[in-house]
Design a protein around this motif. Structure first.
Motif, PDB file in Angstrom:
ATOM      1  N   ARG A 206     -19.042 -19.512  38.085  1.00  0.00           N
ATOM      2  CA  ARG A 206     -19.994 -18.403  38.082  1.00  0.00           C
ATOM      3  C   ARG A 206     -19.798 -17.521  36.849  1.00  0.00           C
ATOM      4  NH1 ARG A 206     -20.867 -14.753  43.131  1.00  0.00           N
ATOM      5  NH2 ARG A 206     -22.384 -13.995  41.601  1.00  0.00           N
ATOM      6  N   ILE A 207     -18.539 -17.288  36.495  1.00  0.00           N
ATOM      7  CA  ILE A 207     -18.270 -16.490  35.299  1.00  0.00           C
ATOM      8  C   ILE A 207     -18.834 -17.187  34.064  1.00  0.00           C
ATOM      9  CG2 ILE A 207     -16.477 -15.478  33.848  1.00  0.00           C
ATOM     10  CD1 ILE A 207     -14.676 -15.384  36.331  1.00  0.00           C
ATOM     11  N   ILE A 208     -18.547 -18.482  33.966  1.00  0.00           N
ATOM     12  CA  ILE A 208     -18.948 -19.255  32.776  1.00  0.00           C
ATOM     13  C   ILE A 208     -20.467 -19.359  32.654  1.00  0.00           C
ATOM     14  CG2 ILE A 208     -18.831 -21.539  31.695  1.00  0.00           C
ATOM     15  CD1 ILE A 208     -16.069 -21.850  33.139  1.00  0.00           C
ATOM     16  N   ASN A 209     -21.147 -19.585  33.774  1.00  0.00           N
ATOM     17  CA  ASN A 209     -22.579 -19.843  33.744  1.00  0.00           C
ATOM     18  C   ASN A 209     -23.437 -18.579  33.827  1.00  0.00           C
ATOM     19  OD1 ASN A 209     -22.103 -22.650  33.654  1.00  0.00           O
ATOM     20  ND2 ASN A 209     -21.932 -22.737  35.889  1.00  0.00           N
ATOM     21  N   GLU A 210     -22.985 -17.609  34.633  1.00  0.00           N
ATOM     22  CA  GLU A 210     -23.815 -16.420  34.856  1.00  0.00           C
ATOM     23  C   GLU A 210     -23.524 -15.298  33.871  1.00  0.00           C
ATOM     24  OE1 GLU A 210     -23.785 -15.148  38.939  1.00  0.00           O
ATOM     25  OE2 GLU A 210     -23.784 -17.217  39.696  1.00  0.00           O
ATOM     26  N   PHE A 211     -22.291 -15.285  33.328  1.00  0.00           N
ATOM     27  CA  PHE A 211     -21.915 -14.207  32.415  1.00  0.00           C
ATOM     28  C   PHE A 211     -21.253 -14.803  31.160  1.00  0.00           C
ATOM     29  CE2 PHE A 211     -21.496 -12.850  36.858  1.00  0.00           C
ATOM     30  CZ  PHE A 211     -22.446 -11.830  36.896  1.00  0.00           C
ATOM     31  N   PRO A 212     -21.992 -15.608  30.391  1.00  0.00           N
ATOM     32  CA  PRO A 212     -21.408 -16.371  29.279  1.00  0.00           C
ATOM     33  C   PRO A 212     -20.817 -15.517  28.161  1.00  0.00           C
ATOM     34  CG  PRO A 212     -23.803 -16.469  29.215  1.00  0.00           C
ATOM     35  CD  PRO A 212     -23.436 -15.848  30.520  1.00  0.00           C
ATOM     36  N   THR A 213     -21.223 -14.249  28.071  1.00  0.00           N
ATOM     37  CA  THR A 213     -20.710 -13.394  26.998  1.00  0.00           C
ATOM     38  C   THR A 213     -19.538 -12.523  27.443  1.00  0.00           C
ATOM     39  OG1 THR A 213     -22.318 -11.643  27.518  1.00  0.00           O
ATOM     40  CG2 THR A 213     -22.976 -13.310  25.904  1.00  0.00           C
TER      41      THR A 213
ATOM     42  N   GLU B 221     -22.887  -7.631  34.257  1.00  0.00           N
ATOM     43  CA  GLU B 221     -22.034  -8.330  33.299  1.00  0.00           C
ATOM     44  C   GLU B 221     -20.769  -7.564  32.940  1.00  0.00           C
ATOM     45  OE1 GLU B 221     -23.738  -8.633  29.345  1.00  0.00           O
ATOM     46  OE2 GLU B 221     -25.192  -7.058  29.867  1.00  0.00           O
ATOM     47  N   TYR B 222     -20.687  -6.306  33.335  1.00  0.00           N
ATOM     48  CA  TYR B 222     -19.540  -5.501  32.942  1.00  0.00           C
ATOM     49  C   TYR B 222     -18.371  -5.603  33.919  1.00  0.00           C
ATOM     50  CZ  TYR B 222     -23.163  -3.550  29.977  1.00  0.00           C
ATOM     51  OH  TYR B 222     -24.192  -3.409  29.077  1.00  0.00           O
ATOM     52  N   PHE B 223     -18.664  -5.659  35.214  1.00  0.00           N
ATOM     53  CA  PHE B 223     -17.602  -5.640  36.210  1.00  0.00           C
ATOM     54  C   PHE B 223     -17.522  -6.918  37.051  1.00  0.00           C
ATOM     55  CE2 PHE B 223     -18.748  -1.220  35.366  1.00  0.00           C
ATOM     56  CZ  PHE B 223     -17.504  -0.684  35.052  1.00  0.00           C
ATOM     57  N   SER B 224     -18.656  -7.539  37.304  1.00  0.00           N
ATOM     58  CA  SER B 224     -18.664  -8.731  38.169  1.00  0.00           C
ATOM     59  C   SER B 224     -17.743  -9.845  37.671  1.00  0.00           C
ATOM     60  CB  SER B 224     -20.088  -9.261  38.328  1.00  0.00           C
ATOM     61  OG  SER B 224     -20.893  -8.343  39.020  1.00  0.00           O
ATOM     62  N   PRO B 225     -17.684 -10.156  36.367  1.00  0.00           N
ATOM     63  CA  PRO B 225     -16.785 -11.220  35.914  1.00  0.00           C
ATOM     64  C   PRO B 225     -15.323 -10.958  36.266  1.00  0.00           C
ATOM     65  CG  PRO B 225     -18.362 -10.707  34.202  1.00  0.00           C
ATOM     66  CD  PRO B 225     -18.530  -9.653  35.244  1.00  0.00           C
ATOM     67  N   GLY B 226     -14.889  -9.711  36.150  1.00  0.00           N
ATOM     68  CA  GLY B 226     -13.505  -9.380  36.506  1.00  0.00           C
ATOM     69  C   GLY B 226     -13.233  -9.580  37.981  1.00  0.00           C
ATOM     70  N   TYR B 227     -14.191  -9.202  38.826  1.00  0.00           N
ATOM     71  CA  TYR B 227     -14.028  -9.398  40.270  1.00  0.00           C
ATOM     72  C   TYR B 227     -14.036 -10.887  40.615  1.00  0.00           C
ATOM     73  CZ  TYR B 227     -15.118  -4.393  40.515  1.00  0.00           C
ATOM     74  OH  TYR B 227     -15.117  -3.022  40.349  1.00  0.00           O
ATOM     75  N   LEU B 228     -14.865 -11.660  39.923  1.00  0.00           N
ATOM     76  CA  LEU B 228     -14.909 -13.107  40.164  1.00  0.00           C
ATOM     77  C   LEU B 228     -13.612 -13.779  39.728  1.00  0.00           C
ATOM     78  CD1 LEU B 228     -18.563 -13.884  39.039  1.00  0.00           C
ATOM     79  CD2 LEU B 228     -17.654 -14.065  41.358  1.00  0.00           C
TER      80      LEU B 228
END
Length: 257
Positions: free
Chosen positions: A232-239, A203-210
């Motif tokens: 994917r950002i919205i659903n997998e890393f909602p926070t 959750e720390y780095f993957s959203p930025g890469y996505l």
């Protein structure tokens, strides 16, 4: 003492153990009983077996010596390689020390090529590429080349780098994506950003890469792929803090349909 005859219904027989005939005379010799270990009971048989073993060794002496030599060489070679690799890594670390200082001081050209007093990262990577320090030199050189605008060189260095640290390796994939994007290879860049996001996703780095993946896919005119990345950002890393941007970019693409 009870005298119970040894019959087929005895406990040993029921357990499947062989039934052995016993003489009714307790003083009778046990010559007819089969010994548990014939070699120990019969010295002649033991001597014959030893002679056979000696003959085998004598007849196959060269083969056995050859096998022994291979085993010894393999063990010595393994220890030798381990010692050599350790000393090479220590040399690489000592050689790279000044280059890393130049890198941290933003003296990128000196870091890569050397400053006249110590070799640069390129030399370390080429001469000690099989060591941990040489491998790390590729990462430093890749980042430095990227900052200098030498994108193809940056990509080459980073492709030669690998790490067991999933955060560092993910970062390397993302930097390779940056280099591809700067060379107008949007699809290749998007694939690398996706690879960075999926490499031990967190959750720390993957959203930025996505988010970078989505932008790159938009540049590649792959709006469906971009929407999937934003989803994917919205659903997998909602926070994640990137969610707001992902929603905005997704709405923009869906409104343009």
């Amino acid at each position: 003492m009870s005298k119970i005859p040894f019959t087929g219904k005895s406990q040993q027989a029921r357990q499947g153990q062989p039934v052995q005939d016993v003489s009714a005379d307790p003083l009778a010799p046990a010559e007819n009983l089969a010994p548990e270990n014939p070699l120990l009971e019969d010295p002649d048989a033991l001597a014959a077996r030893l002679v056979e073993s000696e003959d085998f060794v004598r007849n196959n002496r060269n083969v056995l010596l050859g096998i022994l030599a291979v085993v010894v060489l393999a063990v010595v070679g393994a220890f030798g390689f381990y010692y050599w690799r350790t000393t090479q890594n220590e040399k690489a670390q000592a050689t790279m020390f000044r280059a890393v200082n130049n890198w941290e001081a933003d003296s990128l050209s000196k870091a890569i090529k050397g400053d006249g007093k110590a070799p640069g990262l390129t030399t370390v990577a080429n001469e000690y590429g099989s060591t941990k320090a040489g491998n790390l030199a590729n990462f430093y050189a890749g980042v430095a080349s990227l900052k200098q605008g030498k994108f193809k060189e940056a990509l080459d260095y980073l492709e030669d780098f690998s790490s067991d640290d999933y955060l560092v390796q993910s970062r390397a994939y993302a930097l390779m994506g940056d280099a591809q994007l700067e060379m107008n290879k949007s699809k290749e860049a998007a694939d690398l950003y996706a690879k960075a996001a999926d490499h031990n996703a967190n959750e720390y780095f993957s959203p930025g890469y996505l988010l970078k993946e989505g932008t790159a896919r938009e540049l590649a005119n792959d709006n469906e792929g971009a929407i999937k990345a934003y989803d994917r950002i919205i659903n997998e890393f909602p926070t994640a803090q990137e969610v707001a941007e992902a929603r905005q970019f997704k709405a923009k693409l869906e409104g343009a349909k």
